[in-house]
Design a protein around this motif. Structure first.
Motif, PDB file in Angstrom:
ATOM      1  N   LEU A 135     -10.401  -5.354  -3.814  1.00 15.38           N
ATOM      2  CA  LEU A 135     -10.339  -5.163  -2.788  1.00 15.38           C
ATOM      3  C   LEU A 135      -9.454  -6.870  -2.633  1.00 15.38           C
ATOM      4  N   ALA A 136      -9.470  -8.033  -3.160  1.00 17.14           N
ATOM      5  CA  ALA A 136      -8.586  -8.468  -2.760  1.00 17.14           C
ATOM      6  C   ALA A 136      -7.661  -8.440  -2.921  1.00 17.14           C
ATOM      7  N   HIS A 137      -6.721  -8.402  -3.643  1.00 18.92           N
ATOM      8  CA  HIS A 137      -5.045  -7.363  -4.159  1.00 18.92           C
ATOM      9  C   HIS A 137      -4.709  -6.544  -4.189  1.00 18.92           C
ATOM     10  N   PRO A 138      -4.788  -5.536  -3.012  1.00 18.32           N
ATOM     11  CA  PRO A 138      -5.068  -3.666  -3.237  1.00 18.32           C
ATOM     12  C   PRO A 138      -4.002  -3.345  -4.065  1.00 18.32           C
ATOM     13  N   THR A 139      -2.974  -3.740  -3.295  1.00 22.18           N
ATOM     14  CA  THR A 139      -1.531  -3.489  -3.685  1.00 22.18           C
ATOM     15  C   THR A 139      -1.451  -3.388  -5.406  1.00 22.18           C
ATOM     16  N   VAL A 140      -1.558  -5.029  -5.730  1.00 22.96           N
ATOM     17  CA  VAL A 140      -1.049  -5.008  -7.163  1.00 22.96           C
ATOM     18  C   VAL A 140      -1.584  -4.636  -8.069  1.00 22.96           C
ATOM     19  N   GLU A 141      -3.260  -4.680  -7.828  1.00 21.55           N
ATOM     20  CA  GLU A 141      -4.404  -3.728  -8.014  1.00 21.55           C
ATOM     21  C   GLU A 141      -4.732  -2.805  -7.765  1.00 21.55           C
ATOM     22  N   GLY A 142      -3.772  -2.306  -7.165  1.00 25.63           N
ATOM     23  CA  GLY A 142      -4.191  -0.530  -7.246  1.00 25.63           C
ATOM     24  C   GLY A 142      -3.027  -0.412  -7.829  1.00 25.63           C
ATOM     25  N   ARG A 144      -2.296  -1.957 -11.015  1.00 30.37           N
ATOM     26  CA  ARG A 144      -2.884  -2.099 -12.736  1.00 30.37           C
ATOM     27  C   ARG A 144      -3.814  -0.700 -12.595  1.00 30.37           C
ATOM     28  N   MET A 145      -5.117  -0.641 -11.499  1.00 27.72           N
ATOM     29  CA  MET A 145      -6.019   0.313 -11.665  1.00 27.72           C
ATOM     30  C   MET A 145      -5.242   1.825 -12.213  1.00 27.72           C
ATOM     31  N   ARG A 146      -3.859   2.000 -11.456  1.00 31.04           N
ATOM     32  CA  ARG A 146      -3.595   3.219 -12.011  1.00 31.04           C
ATOM     33  C   ARG A 146      -3.105   3.497 -13.952  1.00 31.04           C
ATOM     34  N   ASP A 147      -2.162   2.360 -14.113  1.00 27.92           N
ATOM     35  CA  ASP A 147      -2.240   1.938 -15.921  1.00 27.92           C
ATOM     36  C   ASP A 147      -3.554   2.272 -16.064  1.00 27.92           C
ATOM     37  N   TRP A 148      -4.212   1.571 -15.784  1.00 27.90           N
ATOM     38  CA  TRP A 148      -5.837   1.275 -16.471  1.00 27.90           C
ATOM     39  C   TRP A 148      -6.625   2.822 -16.950  1.00 27.90           C
ATOM     40  N   ALA A 149      -6.093   4.089 -15.882  1.00 27.46           N
ATOM     41  CA  ALA A 149      -6.567   4.285 -15.716  1.00 27.46           C
ATOM     42  C   ALA A 149      -6.051   5.410 -16.601  1.00 27.46           C
ATOM     43  N   ALA A 150      -4.470   5.418 -17.516  1.00 27.81           N
ATOM     44  CA  ALA A 150      -3.856   5.969 -18.184  1.00 27.81           C
ATOM     45  C   ALA A 150      -4.646   5.458 -19.153  1.00 27.81           C
ATOM     46  N   GLN A 173      -9.329   5.416  -0.677  1.00 22.83           N
ATOM     47  CA  GLN A 173      -9.127   6.758  -0.968  1.00 22.83           C
ATOM     48  C   GLN A 173      -7.954   7.519  -2.183  1.00 22.83           C
ATOM     49  N   GLU A 174      -7.018   7.045  -1.826  1.00 23.88           N
ATOM     50  CA  GLU A 174      -5.929   7.203  -2.084  1.00 23.88           C
ATOM     51  C   GLU A 174      -6.332   6.786  -4.142  1.00 23.88           C
ATOM     52  N   LEU A 175      -6.413   5.691  -3.906  1.00 21.55           N
ATOM     53  CA  LEU A 175      -6.405   5.009  -4.986  1.00 21.55           C
ATOM     54  C   LEU A 175      -7.628   6.371  -6.411  1.00 21.55           C
ATOM     55  N   LEU A 176      -8.805   6.013  -5.507  1.00 23.12           N
ATOM     56  CA  LEU A 176     -10.114   7.207  -6.237  1.00 23.12           C
ATOM     57  C   LEU A 176      -9.251   8.359  -6.201  1.00 23.12           C
ATOM     58  N   SER A 177      -9.193   9.035  -6.013  1.00 20.98           N
ATOM     59  CA  SER A 177      -8.057   9.937  -6.098  1.00 20.98           C
ATOM     60  C   SER A 177      -6.998  10.064  -7.201  1.00 20.98           C
ATOM     61  N   ASP A 178      -6.755   8.857  -7.117  1.00 20.50           N
ATOM     62  CA  ASP A 178      -5.054   8.974  -8.298  1.00 20.50           C
ATOM     63  C   ASP A 178      -5.744   8.366  -9.917  1.00 20.50           C
TER      64      ASP A 178
END
Length: 236
Positions: A135-142, A144-150, A173-178
């Motif tokens: 939540l604090a760093h949505p761009t960079v951590e978004g 990272r989370m997409r990488d973690w999801a794989a 919501q886009e991150l949640l989908s991804d």
């Protein structure tokens, strides 16, 4: 600047947990959690009560970020009982150290997730430490989370899926989908449950979005679908 763990805090935590041990309760907790690591037998409220004065003690405060991280690692890596893991997470989440819960700490959270590899510790880390950083760093951590999801780790993938639980209207919501879509066909219970939980939580603030997501993804497992729609009713 001190970079090693705080020896007094580590020893005080260990001693306090031993003093509160309840062997009968501990055996039941270990059976319930299907844990190879034993418990001391503290209830959650009692654990919080035992840790609170130690974490608030100025004499046991972390003098640097390096010492804070090293103490978390020491409590975790040398743990003989599961409550010591919980104590490490409590130290990580302790309010005075909140400014240190940032992108620089994410590698430590991933390390704990991989080592813990069970829902109790993974979910606590993901829905607090990881979520606050996303939540604090949505761009960079978004990213990272997409990488973690794989990830090769089920538990890292689960953390990515649930990392916005509790975010309410701040959720991306886009991150949640991804993070959900690469895991829809994962046969593992904990992945499917995580998908349903993440969607069910977001349905509190965006029910129509969740309905539309479920309708657009007919390959969602029955478990994920049921959990997502639990408080919404069946799709029309």
């Amino acid at each position: 600047m001190t970079s090693g763990p705080h020896p007094d805090l580590v020893s005080e935590v260990r001693a306090a947990l031993v003093a509160e041990a309840d062997p009968d309760r501990a055996a039941g907790q270990q059976r319930y959690m299907k844990s190879s690591m034993p418990y001391f037998g503290l209830t959650s409220p009692r654990l919080k009560a035992v840790l609170a004065p130690l974490l608030r003690d100025p004499g046991l405060a972390m003098v640097s970020r390096a010492q804070w991280e090293a103490t978390i690692r020491a409590l975790w890596d040398d743990a003989t009982h599961r409550e010591q893991w919980y104590a490490a997470i409590a130290l990580a989440r302790h309010r005075p150290y909140r400014p240190r819960v940032d992108s620089d700490a994410m590698s430590l959270w991933e390390r704990l997730i991989r080592a813990g590899a069970w829902w109790d510790v993974v979910d606590d880390i993901a829905t607090h430490l990881v979520r606050d950083t996303v939540l604090a760093h949505p761009t960079v951590e978004g990213l990272r989370m997409r990488d973690w999801a794989a990830s090769d780790s089920l538990w890292v993938r689960r953390a990515a899926i649930i990392c916005q639980v509790g975010a309410r209207d701040r959720l991306d919501q886009e991150l949640l989908s991804d993070v959900i879509e690469p895991n829809i066909e994962d046969p593992d219970f904990f992945s499917r449950k995580a998908i349903g939980w993440a969607l069910r939580d977001h349905a509190r603030v965006a029910p129509e979005w969740v309905r539309a997501f479920v309708a657009a993804h007919p390959d969602l497992s029955g478990l994920s679908r049921r959990e997502a729609l639990k408080h919404l009713g069946p799709l029309s």
